[in-house]
Scaffold this active site. Structure first.
Site, PDB file in Angstrom:
ATOM      1  N   HIS A  74       0.981  -1.178  -0.040  1.00 49.19           N
ATOM      2  CA  HIS A  74       0.042   0.057  -0.076  1.00 49.19           C
ATOM      3  C   HIS A  74       0.891   1.023   0.154  1.00 49.19           C
ATOM      4  O   HIS A  74       0.370   2.295  -0.485  1.00 49.19           O
ATOM      5  CB  HIS A  74      -0.935  -0.011   1.220  1.00 49.19           C
ATOM      6  CG  HIS A  74      -2.313  -1.075   1.036  1.00 49.19           C
ATOM      7  ND1 HIS A  74      -3.282  -0.777   1.339  1.00 49.19           N
ATOM      8  CD2 HIS A  74      -2.065  -2.306   0.536  1.00 49.19           C
ATOM      9  CE1 HIS A  74      -4.145  -1.791   0.929  1.00 49.19           C
ATOM     10  NE2 HIS A  74      -3.222  -2.604   0.665  1.00 49.19           N
ATOM     11  N   ASP A  75       2.028   0.997   0.491  1.00 48.44           N
ATOM     12  CA  ASP A  75       3.067   2.114   0.444  1.00 48.44           C
ATOM     13  C   ASP A  75       3.635   2.532  -1.055  1.00 48.44           C
ATOM     14  O   ASP A  75       3.541   3.465  -1.499  1.00 48.44           O
ATOM     15  CB  ASP A  75       4.127   1.837   1.460  1.00 48.44           C
ATOM     16  CG  ASP A  75       5.157   3.090   1.422  1.00 48.44           C
ATOM     17  OD1 ASP A  75       4.869   4.112   1.580  1.00 48.44           O
ATOM     18  OD2 ASP A  75       6.286   2.748   1.280  1.00 48.44           O
ATOM     19  N   THR A 198      -1.010 -15.624   0.135  1.00 51.11           N
ATOM     20  CA  THR A 198      -1.238 -17.012   0.988  1.00 51.11           C
ATOM     21  C   THR A 198      -1.052 -16.782   2.489  1.00 51.11           C
ATOM     22  O   THR A 198      -0.974 -17.457   3.105  1.00 51.11           O
ATOM     23  CB  THR A 198      -0.277 -17.942   0.192  1.00 51.11           C
ATOM     24  OG1 THR A 198      -0.162 -18.940   1.166  1.00 51.11           O
ATOM     25  CG2 THR A 198       1.351 -17.408   0.411  1.00 51.11           C
TER      26      THR A 198
END
Ligand code: HEM
Ligand SMILES: *[C@@H]1O[C@H](CO)[C@@H](O)[C@H](O)[C@H]1NC(C)=O
Ligand SMILES: *[C@@H]1O[C@H](CO)[C@@H](O)[C@H](O)[C@H]1NC(C)=O
Ligand SMILES: CC(=O)N[C@H]1CO[C@H](CO)[C@@H](O)[C@@H]1O
Length: 359
Positions: A74-75, A198
């Site tokens: 997300h960064d 995963t």
């Protein structure tokens, strides 16, 4: 003449290869006794130790390790190869957390920024180096993971990333592939990056069932998620109770609508299926795609390769198995041109998966 020139080129090439080898085998012993390829990396050993004790409950592949990996994505993804978005893998999500955690796609991210912030402040690292080292270390706590690369030397972030750079589970495959392409990733690399799911669970997609895992082996970096997303079930948009959520035929499991769509789309289905039970393929492709992700927007010529401070992950013996009562007949195969691998089934009654603790 031509021959002489050729031999100069050959000896130059040999010289470069020897230099590269020397760089790889160079060894510096740090004051604390740790050994690394570069003196600059010595400062990272105590930081890694602190991350393990204060963030990862002593080297566990738990909620915090999972979240550290999600945070690095997300960064970093707040970036465009065409310019005009954020600084990429720069730690802006940590430093400008008030801005970025408010974005819809960053739901739940404030838990991990809050957890990382005090450890970051003590570390002496820049926000970018901290976020991306934490992701490498957290991932290394998961058996089966590749040992991720870590390049050291990200400058402090200048500004928060803009909103709407992080893909959402309600996005179409076309929108997801377009956003990743804008950040420099092709369809195969998108599937490779989704190996991360995963070791993943959802807290905020459906707040009534926090910690719901995406596969039955959420503490192992195996290829199980690629198999379980393919199991026939209520795999249609709108079957889950919340947007982006679709029910899995496994009790206690959540399937993201985006993961299922990517597993079925002709642009990505074969890449998806090829990951099933191919641990080496998954490790190699995930490692390569992460190496790219974790330096988005950075000038790597100013960075030092400190990959050898990242712990060596335990291996996963494999092979993967169908969850109990499931078998080949339950697979919704979307790449018929490739043979599906033969996979055996866990013995016993159908499982009900437990939520990930600490969610
Ligand atoms: C199509 C792209 C993607 C979408 C739509 C997506 C969406 C999501 C969503 C909705 C969650 C659950 C959040 C929650 O409810 O708590 C999640 C979790 C997670 N994602 Fe993704 N993701 C994508 C790609 C990636 C990538 C590229 C990575 C890393 C390389 C990643 C790593 C993770 C991890 C590790 C978690 C679990 C976090 C935890 O258990 O605490 N995701 N993702
Ligand atoms: C390496 O670094 C860690 C963390 O600073 C430290 O605990 C350990 O004693 C060091 N030395 C060796 C040989 O591992
Ligand atoms: C956000 O950043 C501020 C500093 O700007 C820090 O004090 C705070 O603890 C951080 N909070 C979270 C949730 O990350
Ligand atoms: C159990 C259930 O609700 N299944 C539905 C899921 O969505 C598809 C397509 O919208 C329907 O055909 C199923 O009946």
């Amino acid at each position: 003449m031509a021959f002489a020139r050729l031999s100069v080129i050959v000896s130059l090439a040999l010289g470069a290869a020897q230099l590269a080898n020397a760089a790889l085998t160079k060894r510096v012993t740090c004051a604390d006794g740790n050994v690394t390829a570069n003196k600059a990396c010595c400062a990272l050993f105590p930081v890694v130790a602190k991350m393990q004790s204060d963030l990862f409950d002593g080297a566990e592949c738990g909620e915090e390790a999972h979240s550290a990996l999600r945070l690095s994505f997300h960064d970093a993804i707040g970036f465009s190869i065409h310019g005009g978005k954020g600084g990429g893998a720069d730690g802006s999500i940590l430093l400008f957390n008030a801005t970025e955690t408010a974005f819809h796609a960053n739901g739940g991210i404030d838990d991990i920024t809050a957890g990382q912030f005090p450890v970051f402040q003590e570390s002496g690292l820049t926000p970018g180096d901290f976020v991306h080292l934490a992701a490498a270390v957290g991932t290394a706590n998961c058996p089966g993971a590749p040992r991720l690369q870590f390049l050291f030397g990200r400058p402090a972030p200048k500004a928060p990333a803009p909103d709407l750079t992080v893909p959402e589970p309600t996005d179409s495959v076309t929108a997801i592939l377009a956003r990743f392409a804008d950040a420099g990733f092709n369809a195969q690399e998108v599937v490779a990056l989704l190996s991360s799911h995963t070791i993943a669970a959802a807290d905020v997609v459906d707040v009534t069932i926090p910690g719901t895992p995406f596969d039955s082996t959420v503490g192992t970096f195996d290829t199980q998620v690629f198999l379980e997303v393919l199991l026939k079930g209520n795999s249609f948009p709108g079957n889950g109770s919340q947007p982006g959520e679709v029910l899995s035929p496994l009790k206690g499991e959540m399937r993201l609508q985006s993961d299922f769509a990517l597993s079925q789309d002709s642009r990505t289905a074969c890449f998806w299926q090829q990951m099933v039970n191919d641990q080496t393929r998954m490790q190699t492709q995930f490692k390569a795609a992460m190496a790219k992700l974790q330096v988005l927007g950075q000038n790597t010529r100013n960075m030092v390769d400190c990959s050898d401070v990242v712990p060596v992950p335990a291996s996963f013996a494999g092979p993967i198995k169908f969850p109990a009562t499931f078998s080949q007949k339950d697979v919704q195969q979307a790449c018929p041109q490739l043979r599906f691998p033969a996979i055996s089934t866990v013995a016993g009654p159908a499982p009900t998966l437990a939520p990930v603790p600490g969610s």
